[in-house]
Scaffold this motif. Sequence first.
Motif, short mmCIF file in Angstrom:
data_model
loop_
_atom_site.label_atom_id
_atom_site.label_comp_id
_atom_site.label_asym_id
_atom_site.label_seq_id
_atom_site.Cartn_x
_atom_site.Cartn_y
_atom_site.Cartn_z
N TRP A 5 0.84 -6.05 -4.24
CA TRP A 5 0.43 -6.03 -2.85
C TRP A 5 1.19 -7.10 -2.07
O TRP A 5 1.71 -6.86 -0.98
CB TRP A 5 -1.06 -6.28 -2.79
N GLU A 6 1.30 -8.26 -2.64
CA GLU A 6 1.97 -9.36 -1.97
C GLU A 6 3.49 -9.24 -1.97
O GLU A 6 4.15 -9.53 -0.97
CB GLU A 6 1.58 -10.69 -2.62
N HIS A 7 4.07 -8.81 -3.09
CA HIS A 7 5.54 -8.83 -3.24
C HIS A 7 6.19 -7.46 -3.20
O HIS A 7 7.42 -7.38 -3.11
CB HIS A 7 5.92 -9.52 -4.55
N ALA A 11 10.03 -6.26 -6.13
CA ALA A 11 10.12 -7.72 -6.17
C ALA A 11 9.14 -8.36 -7.16
O ALA A 11 9.27 -9.53 -7.48
CB ALA A 11 9.90 -8.30 -4.78
N THR A 12 8.19 -7.58 -7.64
CA THR A 12 7.26 -8.10 -8.64
C THR A 12 7.92 -7.98 -10.01
O THR A 12 8.15 -6.88 -10.50
CB THR A 12 5.92 -7.32 -8.61
N SER A 92 3.10 -1.71 2.44
CA SER A 92 4.06 -2.75 2.06
C SER A 92 4.62 -2.61 0.66
O SER A 92 5.62 -3.24 0.34
CB SER A 92 3.42 -4.13 2.21
N GLY A 93 4.03 -1.79 -0.17
CA GLY A 93 4.43 -1.70 -1.58
C GLY A 93 5.85 -1.28 -1.83
O GLY A 93 6.44 -1.66 -2.84
N GLU A 107 5.36 8.18 -3.97
CA GLU A 107 3.93 8.11 -4.25
C GLU A 107 3.20 7.36 -3.13
O GLU A 107 2.13 7.79 -2.68
CB GLU A 107 3.66 7.43 -5.59
N LEU A 108 3.77 6.27 -2.67
CA LEU A 108 3.16 5.53 -1.56
C LEU A 108 3.14 6.39 -0.30
O LEU A 108 2.16 6.37 0.46
CB LEU A 108 3.89 4.22 -1.33
#
Length: 185
Positions: A5-7, A11-12, A92-93, A107-108
């Motif tokens: 969620w954050e990155h 980027a995760t 944001s994903g 998918e998003l």
Amino acid sequence: MHLFWEHGYEATSLAMLREAMGLTPPQIYNAFTDKETLFRKALTRYHETEIGFALDALGAPVSTREAIRLLLLGAAEAYSRPGKPGGCLFVSGALAASPQAQAIADELKSYRKASEAAIAERLAKGQVAGDLPEGFSVESFAKYIAGVMNGMSIQARDGASAEELRIMAQTALAALPPEEQKRGA
């Protein structure tokens, strides 16, 4: 879920996931097969735990105007909650997805399209009930509301406060036809 969620998906890193979950890479792969599967599980968890405001608003036994107001104000609060990443994971994903992550981006997109369809369904129900004029395009307005919510999500990622997001919501509500234009009124 919070890391993605954050990155965002790409980027995760595996190192970030390993540290957050306290698992070794083999344990992560044994439990989830791969990062993409783990991300999909995070999306399911997000859907189950973070978008209740939208389901509640769209299912509330209230006028269409009130349902859309509850939806937008709920988004303002949810997207700016202290202790949680700003915005919406579905928005944001994968904003900057590479070709290798196209399946994730798709998918998003399907989650966002489902949200838009749920809004259109609620608007159509309101139109049948006489809350909206016969010629009102529920599909176009649903796309508009979904776009406002996506923009609110990005604004929240950029640090917008709940109050700033509420102002955006109120501005969007002004686009609804006045209630005195109801059919049969």
